[in-house]
Design a protein around this motif. Structure first.
Motif, PDB file in Angstrom:
ATOM      1  N   PRO A  59       0.745  -1.021  -0.196  1.00  0.00           N
ATOM      2  CA  PRO A  59       0.154  -0.392   0.271  1.00  0.00           C
ATOM      3  C   PRO A  59       0.782   0.788   0.184  1.00  0.00           C
ATOM      4  O   PRO A  59       0.747   1.997  -0.479  1.00  0.00           O
ATOM      5  CB  PRO A  59      -0.555   0.348   1.364  1.00  0.00           C
ATOM      6  CG  PRO A  59      -1.090  -1.746   1.552  1.00  0.00           C
ATOM      7  CD  PRO A  59       0.007  -1.809   1.026  1.00  0.00           C
TER       8      PRO A  59
ATOM      9  N   HIS B 225       4.590 -12.764   2.559  1.00  0.00           N
ATOM     10  CA  HIS B 225       5.821 -12.593   4.121  1.00  0.00           C
ATOM     11  C   HIS B 225       6.826 -13.078   4.137  1.00  0.00           C
ATOM     12  O   HIS B 225       7.039 -14.468   3.496  1.00  0.00           O
ATOM     13  CB  HIS B 225       4.711 -13.046   5.427  1.00  0.00           C
ATOM     14  CG  HIS B 225       4.723 -12.119   6.489  1.00  0.00           C
ATOM     15  ND1 HIS B 225       6.175 -12.732   7.139  1.00  0.00           N
ATOM     16  CD2 HIS B 225       4.596 -11.451   7.056  1.00  0.00           C
ATOM     17  CE1 HIS B 225       6.694 -11.844   7.883  1.00  0.00           C
ATOM     18  NE2 HIS B 225       5.898 -11.310   8.305  1.00  0.00           N
TER      19      HIS B 225
ATOM     20  N   ARG C  25       1.756 -16.055   4.546  1.00  0.00           N
ATOM     21  CA  ARG C  25       0.800 -15.884   4.271  1.00  0.00           C
ATOM     22  C   ARG C  25       0.586 -14.173   3.139  1.00  0.00           C
ATOM     23  O   ARG C  25       1.796 -13.947   3.404  1.00  0.00           O
ATOM     24  CB  ARG C  25       0.273 -15.031   5.055  1.00  0.00           C
ATOM     25  CG  ARG C  25       1.038 -13.981   5.797  1.00  0.00           C
ATOM     26  CD  ARG C  25       0.073 -13.352   7.227  1.00  0.00           C
ATOM     27  NE  ARG C  25       1.274 -13.274   8.233  1.00  0.00           N
ATOM     28  CZ  ARG C  25       1.471 -11.544   8.576  1.00  0.00           C
ATOM     29  NH1 ARG C  25       0.348 -10.688   7.394  1.00  0.00           N
ATOM     30  NH2 ARG C  25       1.734 -10.769   8.985  1.00  0.00           N
TER      31      ARG C  25
ATOM     32  N   LEU D 192       1.723 -10.910   2.650  1.00  0.00           N
ATOM     33  CA  LEU D 192       2.289  -9.801   3.454  1.00  0.00           C
ATOM     34  C   LEU D 192       1.612  -8.689   3.370  1.00  0.00           C
ATOM     35  O   LEU D 192       0.994  -8.249   4.463  1.00  0.00           O
ATOM     36  CB  LEU D 192       3.589  -8.851   2.679  1.00  0.00           C
ATOM     37  CG  LEU D 192       4.527  -7.968   3.643  1.00  0.00           C
ATOM     38  CD1 LEU D 192       4.530  -7.963   4.928  1.00  0.00           C
ATOM     39  CD2 LEU D 192       5.886  -7.848   2.788  1.00  0.00           C
ATOM     40  N   TYR D 193       0.538  -7.698   2.495  1.00  0.00           N
ATOM     41  CA  TYR D 193      -0.274  -7.544   3.109  1.00  0.00           C
ATOM     42  C   TYR D 193      -1.931  -7.893   2.544  1.00  0.00           C
ATOM     43  O   TYR D 193      -2.191  -8.876   1.427  1.00  0.00           O
ATOM     44  CB  TYR D 193      -0.470  -6.323   1.685  1.00  0.00           C
ATOM     45  CG  TYR D 193       1.145  -5.119   1.826  1.00  0.00           C
ATOM     46  CD1 TYR D 193       1.775  -4.661   2.820  1.00  0.00           C
ATOM     47  CD2 TYR D 193       2.120  -5.565   1.341  1.00  0.00           C
ATOM     48  CE1 TYR D 193       2.484  -4.520   3.608  1.00  0.00           C
ATOM     49  CE2 TYR D 193       3.425  -5.168   1.139  1.00  0.00           C
ATOM     50  CZ  TYR D 193       3.989  -4.605   2.580  1.00  0.00           C
ATOM     51  OH  TYR D 193       5.120  -4.229   3.045  1.00  0.00           O
ATOM     52  N   ASN D 194      -2.985  -7.134   2.936  1.00  0.00           N
ATOM     53  CA  ASN D 194      -4.439  -7.352   2.602  1.00  0.00           C
ATOM     54  C   ASN D 194      -4.051  -7.200   1.056  1.00  0.00           C
ATOM     55  O   ASN D 194      -4.248  -6.053   0.961  1.00  0.00           O
ATOM     56  CB  ASN D 194      -4.907  -6.872   3.617  1.00  0.00           C
ATOM     57  CG  ASN D 194      -6.936  -6.965   3.394  1.00  0.00           C
ATOM     58  OD1 ASN D 194      -7.307  -7.412   2.357  1.00  0.00           O
ATOM     59  ND2 ASN D 194      -7.280  -7.327   4.607  1.00  0.00           N
TER      60      ASN D 194
ATOM     61  N   HIS E  63      -5.262  -3.447   0.545  1.00  0.00           N
ATOM     62  CA  HIS E  63      -5.629  -2.749   1.096  1.00  0.00           C
ATOM     63  C   HIS E  63      -5.017  -1.496   0.021  1.00  0.00           C
ATOM     64  O   HIS E  63      -4.925  -0.485   0.382  1.00  0.00           O
ATOM     65  CB  HIS E  63      -4.041  -2.467   2.061  1.00  0.00           C
ATOM     66  CG  HIS E  63      -5.380  -3.103   3.272  1.00  0.00           C
ATOM     67  ND1 HIS E  63      -4.742  -3.298   4.510  1.00  0.00           N
ATOM     68  CD2 HIS E  63      -6.394  -4.001   3.830  1.00  0.00           C
ATOM     69  CE1 HIS E  63      -5.468  -3.579   5.678  1.00  0.00           C
ATOM     70  NE2 HIS E  63      -6.640  -4.133   5.331  1.00  0.00           N
TER      71      HIS E  63
ATOM     72  N   LYS F 155      -7.702   0.287  -1.508  1.00  0.00           N
ATOM     73  CA  LYS F 155      -8.524   0.973  -0.892  1.00  0.00           C
ATOM     74  C   LYS F 155      -7.037   2.413   0.090  1.00  0.00           C
ATOM     75  O   LYS F 155      -8.176   3.974   0.112  1.00  0.00           O
ATOM     76  CB  LYS F 155      -8.792   0.589   0.413  1.00  0.00           C
ATOM     77  CG  LYS F 155      -9.860  -0.704   0.386  1.00  0.00           C
ATOM     78  CD  LYS F 155      -9.774  -1.570   1.290  1.00  0.00           C
ATOM     79  CE  LYS F 155     -11.245  -2.290   1.020  1.00  0.00           C
ATOM     80  NZ  LYS F 155     -11.593  -3.214   2.338  1.00  0.00           N
ATOM     81  N   VAL F 156      -5.686   2.257   0.029  1.00  0.00           N
ATOM     82  CA  VAL F 156      -5.142   3.362   0.471  1.00  0.00           C
ATOM     83  C   VAL F 156      -4.882   4.377  -1.171  1.00  0.00           C
ATOM     84  O   VAL F 156      -4.965   4.785  -0.305  1.00  0.00           O
ATOM     85  CB  VAL F 156      -4.183   2.391   0.495  1.00  0.00           C
ATOM     86  CG1 VAL F 156      -2.942   3.718   0.924  1.00  0.00           C
ATOM     87  CG2 VAL F 156      -4.193   1.827   2.092  1.00  0.00           C
TER      88      VAL F 156
END
Lengths: 477, 477
Positions: free
Chosen positions: A343, A372, A377, A379-381, A384, A387-388
């Motif tokens: 993001p 990550h 998983r 690293l970021y949603n 996001h 959205k950001v």
């Protein structure tokens, strides 16, 4: 990683053709309700200025559709008549040696991609960037600036500079590149920089390993003046158009909309579907000549990404094969290094394209994201990023185009926008699967990528195996 | 940690009395050149509005000197006539149990300290807070918001809520406190939240250990409505004035400037020197009745901080002993928990005081800072707090007063502003040293703290020793 492509949601609600000005604002009006464009910046978008006004006799068409951040495109390359004197001056100054990635940032700064920034950040800029992802403008407004563009020096270099106001910057081989003026040296708080930029301090972040961990414990900021345009002599310099050159090219082509597509991977037909669909919808909205800026990132990338020369060859084939229309597409290299900072980074990718004249920016799922480094998983949603981007200070004037998922449609035998109602017909081709195809010489499903582009990838992975190199481990979609 | 007090630098350049409006702007004009107040927000500061206009017959004096963020003070406490019905409604809703620190945040939200925020953050607010330290207002402007005010729930609570639009919030003992409406549940990305808020993920951050690590993996946001004013029944509730009560009190006293001093430690004469000096200079600048808001933080603090009841008793003695003037001082408790998040947190401390009506904010060295939890150094660069504060989006309308170092002057035998030209005369009394004095019953140098206040501390540390408790390890200055 699955092959998740997205297509602009609002573009999937066809609207009747609109006058251009109206259309340009309707794109952002479909964003979340909290995106409330700053009234003054919105005015700035519509306003004409001497440097973005009509030129080259195309008085009826204004193709520089968006003002650079701060109102004027920064240009830090010394004019030819000044270069000799500047070089002489630089010879006499304390010298700071740049790493390869620092040279890429000097290039970015010199051409104005980071306008209104005029050099490596001083501390007040660095702090605003880390905490606010933006820089205060003299007008009181904000320009977006989400990644620290800083130059690290070690104790020895700091001592060498001492109290000198100006320093010379030299490349990795020692050649003089630039002068940095009225310098300020301040602590390089690496842990805090990493935490605030990436939202993690886990070991194994590619840019951190490349450019932060081995770097010095001080940062030196100042006003940059580059001795001459920065070139790489890798056969690709002709692709490296500056923001001004891009704006001139948009003018020349009479663009009335410019939509930018950032990428650092090969183009497959899912990407192409998205870009062509965006153009079609822009035409439906009333634009007469939308131009696509296909803008691969050319600076530092992680070791398992497909190298720039291979990607550029692949992109050429995509245009040769007619997947994208050369008449309405400009392929150029974005000289920035890659942070893989999700993001935070997607804002930089968008902001820089404003300076290059793009007024539409296509944003995908999990932009600038990756796995990550130490956990199983993302690293970021993945949501996001867009959205950001839709809420970022200083990006109000840019039309953000989030896009929907595309996948391989096994019925239509082509890449298509995913339809949940017949999900069983769709195949998500992961990067791992694509790579396996390319490595084993097996062909992907018909219609996944144009044959010429696919061959470039097969040849690249073959060459890796010939060299006995380890096959890249990460996704390449 | 050394006793570093700071005094407002610009106040040390005495100027002739100025008209009030001029004076109020000159304070911020002395800040770094990059602080360029937003023209519109600056106008908002000067503008009158119905809720901040003169009242209670004091038509000549406008003491509500600064508009709340968003223009109106948020009040989320149900009016008395609504409470019975609201309680009945809450009884029937899915229930979420709050930890003690969550109740403190509900209190903060309910009284409008976080205006314009109307409840625990939904994801779009949380992301803006993490990335931009600010929230977009409907006007297009920005309100400062640097700490996530969020409510975590675990998997079981998330399942219990299911698709219900509204939930009831209960306190740690199960008593119903509030309703949260139109809720949104989203992932609690703890690592990223911690990294972006603190700039580190090192283990041992007090708020993280208290409120994040043990909390659930989801966040629930929504519009808050509190059943009745939140009380603690600890004998200190009369100190807990809401922002509206404080504004009313400033009106009642006819304040024409309000300067806030945030603290979570005992007041010694260095602090008092600073506060009194600030008042004197404000008078010199032309203000007729500057009022000090002495505003100790009352929510969660780390285990080795001096507890709130002890601090309140100590503050009372400071006023009783005449170190501060009760006529021009309001002592009140700020109900927020403490993050110890340095530059991110100091913005919250300042922003909340805007909502309480303060138009001047005193900022010290290393505000909200502490030692790095795992390394032998300060967690933050001690100067970053005031630098970040001076540049923060949404704080343009607040006059920031950074202050200079004070120390014990062994010649004058009192706390005084440090003079580098005779540095040998000054004694920096560290927290450790002060604590050792208090624990051993030894008196500090004359003039370090008023005797009544000092006795409170001695008694407190004696009580700890009597209990056999381990002496606190961190600084208490």
């Amino acid at each position: 990683m699955a092959l998740h492509l997205l297509t602009p949601t609002h573009l999937h609600h066809p609207s009747s053709p609109l006058p251009r000005r109206r259309a340009a604002t309707s794109a952002s009006a479909t964003l979340a309700h909290h995106l409330l464009p700053h009234p003054r910046l919105r005015l700035a978008t519509a306003a004409s200025s001497p440097r973005t006004g009509p030129r080259r006799g195309m008085s009826a068409i204004r193709s520089s559709l968006i003002d650079p951040d701060g109102g004027a495109l920064v240009d830090l390359v010394a004019p030819p008549e000044r270069r000799e004197a500047l070089r002489a001056e630089a010879e006499a100054l304390p010298r700071v040696r740049l790493a390869a990635v620092d040279v890429e940032w000097a290039h970015v700064l010199a051409e104005g991609w980071a306008s209104p920034l005029r050099g490596f950040m001083r501390e007040h800029e660095y702090l605003q960037c880390l905490h606010f992802n933006s820089l205060r403008l003299p007008s009181g407004g904000l320009a977006n600036m989400s990644l620290p563009i800083v130059l690290a020096v070690d104790d020895a270099a700091k001592d060498r500079v001492g109290a000198a106001p100006d320093v010379a910057l030299a490349g990795p081989d020692g050649e003089l590149l630039a002068v940095l003026r009225s310098v300020e040296i301040y602590p390089h708080n690496k842990e805090e920089r990493i935490a605030r930029t990436w939202g993690t301090t886990a070991p194994g972040l590619p840019y951190v390993d490349e450019a932060i961990t081995p770097a010095g414990n001080w940062l030196i900021g100042g006003d940059l003046e580059v001795l001459q345009p920065i070139k790489y002599n890798d056969g690709l310099d002709h692709y490296r158009l500056s923001p001004q050159q891009l704006r001139d090219e948009f003018d020349k082509r009479g663009a009335d909309a410019v939509f930018a597509f950032q990428l650092r991977n090969p183009v497959h037909n899912g990407h192409a579907l998205l870009m062509n669909d965006t153009r079609r919808r822009l035409l439906e909205m009333g634009f007469k000549n939308p131009i696509l800026l296909l803008h691969p990132l050319g600076g530092f990338t992680k070791a398992d990404d497909v190298p720039l020369p291979v990607r550029m060859e692949q992109h050429s084939k995509v245009l040769e094969d007619g997947v994208l229309d050369p008449e309405t597409t400009i392929v150029s290299i974005f000289p920035s290094p890659m942070h893989y900072a999700g993001p935070a980074e997607v804002q930089w990718h968008a902001k820089a394209r404003i300076n290059a004249g793009a007024n539409f920016y296509i944003v995908g799922r999990d932009p600038a994201g990756m796995g990550h480094p130490t956990e199983k998983r993302d690293l970021y949603n993945p949501d996001h990023g867009k959205k950001v981007l839709s809420m970022a200070p200083g990006l109000e004037k840019l039309n953000i185009l989030p896009f929907k998922v595309a996948a391989y449609d096994t019925v239509a035998k082509k890449m298509a926008f995913f339809e949940p109602s017949r999900s069983q017909d769709f195949l998500f081709i992961s990067g791992t699967k694509m790579r396996t195809f390319a490595k084993t010489g097996e062909n992907p499903p018909d219609g996944f990528m144009c044959p010429g582009g696919w061959k470039v990838l097969v040849d690249y992975y073959n060459s890796l195996q010939t060299e006995g190199a380890t096959a890249p481990a990460a996704a390449t979609v």
